[in-house]
Design a protein around this motif. Structure first.
Motif, short mmCIF file in Angstrom:
data_model
loop_
_atom_site.label_atom_id
_atom_site.label_comp_id
_atom_site.label_asym_id
_atom_site.label_seq_id
_atom_site.Cartn_x
_atom_site.Cartn_y
_atom_site.Cartn_z
N MET A 1 -10.31 1.00 -20.49
CA MET A 1 -11.76 0.94 -20.49
C MET A 1 -12.23 0.93 -21.94
O MET A 1 -11.82 1.74 -22.75
N GLY A 2 -13.12 0.00 -22.26
CA GLY A 2 -13.65 -0.12 -23.61
C GLY A 2 -14.87 0.76 -23.81
O GLY A 2 -15.25 1.57 -22.94
N VAL A 3 -15.50 0.58 -24.95
CA VAL A 3 -16.67 1.38 -25.30
C VAL A 3 -17.81 1.12 -24.31
O VAL A 3 -18.48 2.06 -23.87
N SER A 4 -18.01 -0.14 -23.94
CA SER A 4 -19.08 -0.46 -22.99
C SER A 4 -18.82 0.18 -21.63
O SER A 4 -19.75 0.68 -20.99
N GLY A 5 -17.57 0.18 -21.21
CA GLY A 5 -17.23 0.85 -19.94
C GLY A 5 -17.47 2.35 -20.01
O GLY A 5 -17.97 2.96 -19.06
N LEU A 6 -17.12 2.94 -21.14
CA LEU A 6 -17.36 4.37 -21.34
C LEU A 6 -18.86 4.67 -21.30
O LEU A 6 -19.29 5.68 -20.74
N CYS A 7 -19.65 3.78 -21.88
CA CYS A 7 -21.11 3.95 -21.84
C CYS A 7 -21.61 3.94 -20.40
O CYS A 7 -22.52 4.71 -20.05
N GLY A 8 -21.04 3.07 -19.57
CA GLY A 8 -21.43 3.04 -18.16
C GLY A 8 -21.11 4.34 -17.45
O GLY A 8 -21.92 4.85 -16.66
N VAL A 9 -19.95 4.92 -17.75
CA VAL A 9 -19.56 6.20 -17.14
C VAL A 9 -20.50 7.31 -17.60
O VAL A 9 -20.98 8.12 -16.80
N VAL A 10 -20.77 7.36 -18.90
CA VAL A 10 -21.66 8.39 -19.45
C VAL A 10 -23.06 8.25 -18.84
O VAL A 10 -23.67 9.25 -18.45
N ALA A 11 -23.57 7.03 -18.73
CA ALA A 11 -24.89 6.81 -18.15
C ALA A 11 -24.92 7.25 -16.68
O ALA A 11 -25.89 7.88 -16.24
N ALA A 12 -23.86 6.95 -15.95
CA ALA A 12 -23.79 7.37 -14.55
C ALA A 12 -23.76 8.90 -14.43
O ALA A 12 -24.42 9.48 -13.55
N LEU A 13 -23.02 9.55 -15.32
CA LEU A 13 -22.98 11.02 -15.29
C LEU A 13 -24.33 11.63 -15.65
O LEU A 13 -24.72 12.66 -15.08
N MET A 14 -25.05 10.99 -16.57
CA MET A 14 -26.40 11.47 -16.90
C MET A 14 -27.33 11.35 -15.70
O MET A 14 -28.14 12.24 -15.43
N MET A 15 -27.22 10.23 -14.98
CA MET A 15 -28.05 10.06 -13.79
C MET A 15 -27.69 11.08 -12.72
O MET A 15 -28.57 11.63 -12.05
N LEU A 16 -26.39 11.33 -12.55
CA LEU A 16 -25.96 12.33 -11.58
C LEU A 16 -26.50 13.71 -11.96
O LEU A 16 -26.99 14.44 -11.09
N ALA A 17 -26.43 14.06 -13.23
CA ALA A 17 -26.97 15.34 -13.68
C ALA A 17 -28.47 15.42 -13.41
O ALA A 17 -28.98 16.46 -12.97
N ALA A 18 -29.19 14.32 -13.64
CA ALA A 18 -30.63 14.30 -13.38
C ALA A 18 -30.93 14.52 -11.90
O ALA A 18 -31.86 15.25 -11.54
N VAL A 19 -30.13 13.91 -11.03
CA VAL A 19 -30.32 14.08 -9.58
C VAL A 19 -30.04 15.53 -9.18
O VAL A 19 -30.79 16.14 -8.40
N ILE A 20 -28.97 16.10 -9.70
CA ILE A 20 -28.62 17.50 -9.38
C ILE A 20 -29.72 18.45 -9.85
O ILE A 20 -30.13 19.36 -9.13
#
Length: 170
Positions: A1-20
């Motif tokens: 996974m490259g930097v862009s893929g890592l950014c996608g994971v981080v963004a998804a985790l931020m959204m998950l945290a916001a939902v929680i």
């Protein structure tokens, strides 16, 4: 996974945290009948940061909204030229946004700005997502531009072809 893929994971985790946090806020307000202090502000910051940090991942997957009628009607050679021109203009605009985003973040950091809420969060922390997100997005645009200029295989829209078989190379 490259930097862009890592950014996608981080963004998804931020959204998950916001939902929680939103669910916790609803529970505290409606079940415990208490007021909330920090939740709304943190959720807003997380969603904005997720949007900005997720930009390079969405670019890599070609998920941004685009009108592709003209590129699909042009011959392959002209598609490549149109893609290069579009990527250059887009990269220039993002570079300008990066400059001003960094300037805003730096002002908030140097001057010690805080949010005018009970949380009183140092604003340099949420503002950091602006230059970081735009810098990473600019890098992804430059990678796309490099692939377009170096005769990488193109798709029907005139952009570098991507897919499961090519995602590891790029």
């Amino acid at each position: 996974m490259g930097v862009s893929g890592l950014c996608g994971v981080v963004a998804a985790l931020m959204m998950l945290a916001a939902v929680i946090i939103t669910c916790q806020m609803i529970f505290v307000r409606n079940v415990l009948n208490q007021s909330t202090v920090w939740q709304t502000e943190v959720v807003i910051y997380l969603m904005i940061a997720a949007t900005l940090i997720g930009l390079p991942y969405v670019q890599k997957l070609r998920g941004h909204v685009g009108v592709d009628l003209l590129p699909t009607l042009l011959p392959q050679a002209m598609r490549r030229g149109l893609a290069i021109g579009t990527l250059v203009v887009t990269a220039a605009m993002i570079a300008i946004m990066l400059y001003y985003g960094y300037d805003m973040w730096h002002f908030a950091y140097v001057r010690g700005w805080k949010s005018e809420t009970v949380l009183s969060a140092p604003l340099w922390i949420p503002y950091l997502a602006i230059p970081v997100g735009f810098a990473l997005f600019l890098l992804q645009l430059l990678a796309d531009l490099w692939l377009s200029v170096t005769a990488f295989p193109m798709d029907a829209k005139g952009l570098p072809a991507i897919g499961p078989e090519m995602s590891e190379d790029y």
